[in-house]
Design an enzyme around this catalytic site. Structure first.
Site, PDB file in Angstrom:
ATOM      1  N   ARG A 158      15.290   3.339   3.142  1.00  0.00           N
ATOM      2  CA  ARG A 158      15.397   2.073   2.399  1.00  0.00           C
ATOM      3  C   ARG A 158      14.877   0.913   3.228  1.00  0.00           C
ATOM      4  O   ARG A 158      15.455  -0.170   3.252  1.00  0.00           O
ATOM      5  CB  ARG A 158      16.831   1.832   1.919  1.00  0.00           C
ATOM      6  CG  ARG A 158      16.871   0.844   0.716  1.00  0.00           C
ATOM      7  CD  ARG A 158      18.282   0.407   0.343  1.00  0.00           C
ATOM      8  NE  ARG A 158      19.114   1.513  -0.017  1.00  0.00           N
ATOM      9  CZ  ARG A 158      20.343   1.729   0.495  1.00  0.00           C
ATOM     10  NH1 ARG A 158      20.853   0.890   1.362  1.00  0.00           N
ATOM     11  NH2 ARG A 158      21.018   2.788   0.113  1.00  0.00           N
ATOM     12  N   SER A 159      13.775   1.157   3.940  1.00  0.00           N
ATOM     13  CA  SER A 159      13.173   0.082   4.732  1.00  0.00           C
ATOM     14  C   SER A 159      12.626  -0.984   3.793  1.00  0.00           C
ATOM     15  O   SER A 159      12.298  -0.707   2.635  1.00  0.00           O
ATOM     16  CB  SER A 159      12.045   0.640   5.595  1.00  0.00           C
ATOM     17  OG  SER A 159      10.964   1.033   4.767  1.00  0.00           O
ATOM     18  N   ASP A 215      20.030   5.689   2.428  1.00  0.00           N
ATOM     19  CA  ASP A 215      19.776   5.527   3.861  1.00  0.00           C
ATOM     20  C   ASP A 215      20.995   6.010   4.622  1.00  0.00           C
ATOM     21  O   ASP A 215      21.915   6.594   4.039  1.00  0.00           O
ATOM     22  CB  ASP A 215      19.330   4.113   4.220  1.00  0.00           C
ATOM     23  CG  ASP A 215      20.457   3.106   4.205  1.00  0.00           C
ATOM     24  OD1 ASP A 215      21.608   3.494   3.905  1.00  0.00           O
ATOM     25  OD2 ASP A 215      20.186   1.926   4.475  1.00  0.00           O
ATOM     26  N   ILE A 216      20.968   5.823   5.922  1.00  0.00           N
ATOM     27  CA  ILE A 216      22.013   6.399   6.769  1.00  0.00           C
ATOM     28  C   ILE A 216      23.395   5.819   6.420  1.00  0.00           C
ATOM     29  O   ILE A 216      24.423   6.458   6.637  1.00  0.00           O
ATOM     30  CB  ILE A 216      21.628   6.202   8.258  1.00  0.00           C
ATOM     31  CG1 ILE A 216      22.349   7.197   9.159  1.00  0.00           C
ATOM     32  CG2 ILE A 216      21.840   4.759   8.698  1.00  0.00           C
ATOM     33  CD1 ILE A 216      21.650   7.379  10.500  1.00  0.00           C
ATOM     34  N   CYS A 243       0.789  -1.239   0.000  1.00  0.00           N
ATOM     35  CA  CYS A 243       0.000   0.000   0.000  1.00  0.00           C
ATOM     36  C   CYS A 243       0.822   1.291   0.000  1.00  0.00           C
ATOM     37  O   CYS A 243       0.542   2.188  -0.793  1.00  0.00           O
ATOM     38  CB  CYS A 243      -0.946   0.005   1.193  1.00  0.00           C
ATOM     39  SG  CYS A 243      -2.218  -1.253   1.018  1.00  0.00           S
TER      40      CYS A 243
END
Lengths: 328, 328
Positions: free
Chosen positions: B182-183, B205-206, B147
């Site tokens: 970037r999960s 990301d980090i 979703c």
């Protein structure tokens, strides 16, 4: 995962022209008579005659009347003045070059502003650079734009490079465009038009690079020009979403190695400024624009006729009250 | 020429949600009954309950039936298996976190694939990364997408960042997008989806920056990932047309000085990752996406129901001939 062929959409100008023509046909339908376009041929350049024939064919095929008047160049000024005041003539096009010097620009200004379908009158050019889009304070009558730059704009609209989610006048905000050619006829007005619509434009010619923008957040009402000393295509092309090239002659090719992946490439030169390998990298490629240019000329003619009808309707509305005032 | 205010179009997610809802309403109209969505609440997280109430409200207000089942987390697996085989239940949503560890991912895979409105089943995720867009070889049943990434896609379509002049599947060709996050739940699938649609995506990301693309000329069938050693936002942001940020917590802000003039900025964090000054430079700013996410969930439910009806119609068509064969 096997490599496939590159994905580049090649769009021919007749497809774009057809879309514009169907708009023109609906505009023509309610008019009382066919608009009459008169072409003046005093040029000895064979390309001018070809262009005249092409105008004739496109105009008559699409619901316009067309007359070609072949005139000795020394008599052209008088012929134009006669056409200017002839109510039967709606639009005038003159095929250049004639004298091939500044006298040609003088002749351009002889054509009546309200019959100038090419958009070359000083008033129109001034409006274009100043980002003045209407001829009247009520903003009902749009100003006329020169045909070739307008054709490129119409192509960019067709290609959805203009983002209609943004307000009219700002629809190129966030787009970076390189225009290779800075002629007074096409390249400079085109750069100005694109920047007035919100783009960041790099205008490139053999001498230098200039940046046309409305500033951060489009705060300026119209474009400003900044010199980019030391810049070349090596700086402009890798950051440009759209590359528009119109270098005359068959020698010039846009250096494809500098193109941004997925760039939109448009050629307005009569020669091919992009090698066929442009399709390896571009997302969209428009190899020529001529057919759109001629349709845009007819669109200008339609607009001129509509503006005249609207002006007459307004005058008719005000006349009775003036008559009443006189009677009182 | 006086300076004016900056031009940035701020678009709220309810406006985008409304457009999607009207599509959903026309899809619902021909259905024999309201699709039933069942929500399972086993989470003690108050945010999960809020989300459950919000789903309930949006679903029932838009022509869907909704039931909330509050279940002890140890009994959730059985409750899901029961719902999986209950013909009255069309879609299932589970409010996470529950165990807050890998057992939650196990539970996600318990939900029947043909009731998984969240698009979290391995089959759907696999299809998404592999750029497999349909569930059937005849390509009539579209796969379900998770979703939140899908909500971002729908927003980019609404904003005309997807160029419909390009063929389906390639409509981001030429766009450069930075995704900050970037999960596994949002950032990575989103980067993959955008690259599969033709964009050049910098996934930040980090730790590092990765580039997701389908290669020059979109030659690859699906995206590939390349590490960009030494790259940071300083490299990505100035070349990105679109910046999408979803960093949790209220500390993080996207460095606006690095933004490209006229960039499109979208925030999917529950906090504001863009300071209000983003409007000085962006062409379009979408401050939150939550309302679109929930509507996309209903859209997934509708698609699941339509896929099931289509599959039943096909089965009914083939049954008589099978019966005839048996009789013969």
């Amino acid at each position: 995962m096997a490599d496939e062929k590159p994905h580049c959409k090649v769009i021919l100008s007749n497809k774009i022209a057809d879309t514009l023509l169907s708009e023109i046909h609906s505009g023509l339908a309610p008019l009382p008579r066919k608009p009459l376009l008169v072409g003046f041929l005093s040029s000895t350049d064979p390309a001018a005659r070809v262009y005249a024939e092409w105008t004739s064919k496109t105009a008559t095929a699409n619901g316009f009347a067309f007359q070609l008047r072949t005139v000795d160049r020394e008599e052209l000024e008088d012929a134009l003045l006669t056409a200017n005041t002839d109510d039967a003539v709606d639009g005038i096009i003159v095929y250049y070059p004639i004298f091939g010097n500044r006298q040609d620009q003088y002749l351009q200004q002889i054509v009546a502003v309200d019959k100038d379908v090419e958009g070359l009158s000083h008033q129109y050019i001034f409006n274009m650079y100043q980002n003045v889009r209407f001829l009247d304070p009520a903003m009902t009558k749009k100003s006329i734009l020169p045909c070739t730059p307008l054709a490129v704009i119409k192509i960019l609209e067709y290609l959805r490079i203009y983002n209609t989610i943004l307000p009219y006048g700002n629809r190129l905000h966030g787009r970076t465009v390189t225009v290779i050619n800075r002629s007074e006829v096409v390249g400079r007005p085109l750069a100005a038009l694109l920047a007035n619509d919100g783009a960041c434009v790099y205008s490139v010619d053999i001498e230098d690079v200039q940046q046309f923008t409305r500033g951060e957040g489009l705060r300026k009402r119209r474009h400003e020009v900044v010199e980019k000393p030391g810049w070349t295509l090596e700086n402009c092309l890798p950051i440009s979403d759209v590359v528009i090239s119109g270098v005359p002659g068959d020698k010039y090719k846009v250096p494809l190695n500098l193109l941004r992946e997925g760039a939109v490439c448009i050629n307005f030169s009569s020669e091919r400024n992009f090698a066929p390998e442009v399709k390896e990298k571009a997302s969209i490629y428009v190899p020529a624009i001529g057919k759109v240019t001629i349709v845009v000329l007819l669109r200008n003619l339609l607009r001129i006729v509509q503006n005249k009808i609207d002006a007459k309707a307004e005058a008719d509305k005000s006349t009775p009250s003036e008559a009443a005032q006189t009677a009182a």
